[in-house]
Scaffold this active site. Structure first.
Site, PDB file in Angstrom:
ATOM      1  N   ARG A 122      22.423  61.911 -15.374  1.00 56.91           N
ATOM      2  CA  ARG A 122      23.590  61.033 -15.358  1.00 56.91           C
ATOM      3  C   ARG A 122      23.333  59.855 -16.292  1.00 56.91           C
ATOM      4  O   ARG A 122      22.228  59.653 -16.771  1.00 56.91           O
ATOM      5  CB  ARG A 122      23.914  60.547 -13.949  1.00 56.91           C
ATOM      6  N   GLY A 123      24.407  59.061 -16.501  1.00 55.35           N
ATOM      7  CA  GLY A 123      24.323  57.933 -17.419  1.00 55.35           C
ATOM      8  C   GLY A 123      24.879  58.385 -18.746  1.00 55.35           C
ATOM      9  O   GLY A 123      24.458  59.417 -19.292  1.00 55.35           O
ATOM     10  N   ALA A 124      25.823  57.598 -19.300  1.00 54.21           N
ATOM     11  CA  ALA A 124      26.584  58.048 -20.471  1.00 54.21           C
ATOM     12  C   ALA A 124      25.685  58.615 -21.578  1.00 54.21           C
ATOM     13  O   ALA A 124      25.899  59.726 -22.063  1.00 54.21           O
ATOM     14  CB  ALA A 124      27.441  56.895 -20.990  1.00 54.21           C
ATOM     15  N   ARG A 165      31.757  67.003 -17.313  1.00 52.22           N
ATOM     16  CA  ARG A 165      32.270  65.749 -16.742  1.00 52.22           C
ATOM     17  C   ARG A 165      33.300  65.186 -17.708  1.00 52.22           C
ATOM     18  O   ARG A 165      33.031  65.034 -18.897  1.00 52.22           O
ATOM     19  CB  ARG A 165      31.133  64.741 -16.501  1.00 52.22           C
ATOM     20  N   GLN A 201      24.047  54.109  -7.342  1.00 51.19           N
ATOM     21  CA  GLN A 201      23.199  54.060  -8.537  1.00 51.19           C
ATOM     22  C   GLN A 201      22.531  52.702  -8.701  1.00 51.19           C
ATOM     23  O   GLN A 201      21.469  52.595  -9.302  1.00 51.19           O
ATOM     24  CB  GLN A 201      24.015  54.375  -9.804  1.00 51.19           C
ATOM     25  N   ASP A 234      31.482  54.225 -20.116  1.00 51.83           N
ATOM     26  CA  ASP A 234      31.516  55.686 -20.272  1.00 51.83           C
ATOM     27  C   ASP A 234      32.436  56.111 -21.402  1.00 51.83           C
ATOM     28  O   ASP A 234      32.261  57.192 -21.984  1.00 51.83           O
ATOM     29  CB  ASP A 234      31.919  56.355 -18.958  1.00 51.83           C
ATOM     30  N   ASN A 264      34.447  52.752 -17.076  1.00 56.52           N
ATOM     31  CA  ASN A 264      33.076  52.691 -16.567  1.00 56.52           C
ATOM     32  C   ASN A 264      33.142  52.981 -15.064  1.00 56.52           C
ATOM     33  O   ASN A 264      34.217  53.178 -14.501  1.00 56.52           O
ATOM     34  CB  ASN A 264      32.459  51.307 -16.852  1.00 56.52           C
ATOM     35  N   LYS A 265      32.008  53.016 -14.441  1.00 57.07           N
ATOM     36  CA  LYS A 265      31.871  53.348 -13.014  1.00 57.07           C
ATOM     37  C   LYS A 265      32.917  52.624 -12.159  1.00 57.07           C
ATOM     38  O   LYS A 265      33.203  51.459 -12.380  1.00 57.07           O
ATOM     39  CB  LYS A 265      30.464  52.955 -12.562  1.00 57.07           C
TER      40      LYS A 265
END
Lengths: 347, 347
Positions: A51-53, A90, A195, A236, A246-247
């Site tokens: 995970r993580g852009a 995703r 996270q 993201d 973003n999140k």
């Protein structure tokens, strides 16, 4: 990044095997997962083991290169199919598309299998190296925004594990800390997947950066009380007008920051900017399984029969963003500034 | 409230024993706790076995009455000491002080032990009855604000279990539902203690009210997308100028509601208004154990060595509040309107 005194990247490839820090196991156990085919890579992205852009972007580029290495003929249709398979794991993170395209464009039209394999591997490695260097530069530029004795709020995890190395949002903090500035980080726990409390807290602990985890509900309280000097988050996907996905919860922090006159920065490199996306309304928002809200570590926290909604990202309109920290410096979240920035990569 | 087809209050007294729904056990198990002395009452409030502004208020009044019943002489010093013991269990909720004072004032100067016991018991019962009637009226007035086919956001739990019966924030929803209006409730899970996903979800399920639990991070997203028509929360203390303390995160929701032109209402009766408190800055904010953030249901969710901060309440300045739904109707969150409202109780 240093973990137990050893240097790591979040993801790399060795002899055709993709190795990555298993982000589902952190912070309880530090394990390297090995992925040997495209189905495993796709599954790792979907389950958020990866995970993580930017790490997702590298997973795309390594994943496509790995597939090329497995070929017995220069089958461009199969390569396109793999790009599609990985690219739809995703929907919100743009780095994934960028990483896949970087490798795909490097091998386009190549019919010699050996050269194709070499080109794909070289492109994936170059993609990772560029990502790391971009993050280092984001750290340097972002560091200039951080005064000594600062209290910083961050949301989710945009650290080294989310970005191969250094981080985006966390790179400036890391470099400020290395510069011996006093920094204290409020870490939003970032429900539903935590996270912040799992990953950002773990990274800060490994780097000996002072921090406290807070419930996502508490960051407004600390802004209201003047205890937060600056907010920095990752991204993201960034649209041409500066609207930023973003999140989930990032939008809330941005509105609260504006209301309390706290500068709010997004940290992201070129690979997060989607030049085909005019504004935030064009960004697809992933809704994930309701179980992420109803359960925690597999344990039910809501009554049986309860339903949940679980949008995984939100879009922060550019008017709430003070600036975007990029590898070329801090830019305004405006259409003009972003166009100039994007143009600077064309040569 | 109906639970398994039986009618309950959140707290009551029978033969000198205080009985209360154990809110730590919900939603997993429905159990009635029995408290036989002031130390048990104090501990139940501190651990949040008893919680919710008005239920805490009733715990104070029943707790003081119970202590009176245990006396062998009309010992006013011991009664004052008990009032102090119970009154300092939780600092933010004003109903607690109000409930204790209601009983204390009813027995002030009474030296005949039998009459003192009668007066204390009668006062505690009257306090509970008044609370319930206030909540019913809040439901009636609040119902008028809820249009058919409304999407409502609520934070924390200000339902029947938080208020002896009906609820404050949830009373209007309950009555709208009884009136056969279509309502759908977005239930903030309300970290760190998850009163939303544990308690509000449980109450809505018992009442067959449609709802979805969301991470606290997601309510801004739904407001931004026009999916929330009205926000209603409870309150733990309201100052003379309308500034309102409530569960941590309420301030965030209020700022987001204003930013998105969503009406934001507080629902609370007279007992939550602190006439000695000029503004929100006078309201003490409880900071609870960091374990509430670092753990979930006793299971560690953050890395070892991580620290947390855990303010349990925040103050929403009156400028973000559309109105306060009281037992006398909806009032403006202004000094003048609140003064008139408070005066209306003096006779």
């Amino acid at each position: 990044m240093k973990i137990n005194n050893k240097t790591y990247r979040s993801i790399w490839m060795e002899n055709g095997i993709i190795k990555t820090i298993d982000q589902l196991k952190l912070p309880w156990s530090f394990e390297i997962a090995e992925l040997t085919n495209r189905e495993q890579v796709a599954s790792a992205i979907k389950t958020m083991l990866i995970r993580g852009a930017l790490t997702i972007g590298a997973a795309g580029s390594y994943g496509l290169a790995q597939f090329c290495l497995s070929l017995t003929a220069a089958d461009l249709d199969a390569i396109a199919e793999t790009r599609e398979l990985l690219g739809t794991t995703r929907p919100t993170a743009y780095d994934l598309i960028h990483g896949l395209d970087f490798v795909f464009n490097a091998i386009k039209g190549e019919t010699n299998l050996d050269i194709l394999k070499q080109k794909a591997t070289a492109a994936a490695e170059e993609y990772a190296s560029r990502s790391i260097e971009s993050c280092r530069l984001i750290g340097e530029y972002g560091n200039k925004l951080i005064k000594n004795d600062s209290h910083i709020l961050t949301h989710c995890n945009a650290g080294a594990i989310a970005t191969i190395d250094y981080g985006t949002a966390l790179a400036p903090i890391r470099i400020a800390h290395k510069d011996e500035k006093l920094v204290f980080v409020f870490v939003d726990e970032t429900r539903p997947r935590l996270q912040g409390s799992r990953l950002t807290a773990w990274e800060h602990r490994e780097e000996s950066i002072s921090f406290a985890i807070i419930a996502d509900n508490a960051s407004g309280f600390y802004m209201q009380h003047g205890e937060i000097d600056i907010v920095i988050t990752g991204a993201d996907r960034i649209a041409r007008n500066g609207d930023t996905a973003n999140k989930i919860g990032t939008y809330e922090k941005a509105v609260l920051a504006k209301e309390n006159n706290v500068p709010f920065y997004i940290a992201a490199p070129r690979s997060t900017f989607d030049s085909a996306c005019e504004s935030g309304t064009d960004i697809p928002i992933e809704e994930r399984d309701e179980a992420e809200v109803l359960e925690l570590n597999g344990v039910r926290i809501a009554p049986l029969g309860a339903a949940a909604r679980n949008p995984s990202f939100d879009v922060t309109p550019s008017r709430y963003i003070t600036g975007i920290i990029t590898e070329k410096g801090v830019i305004e979240p405006s259409r003009d500034a972003i166009s100039s920035y994007l143009d600077s990569f064309k040569s």
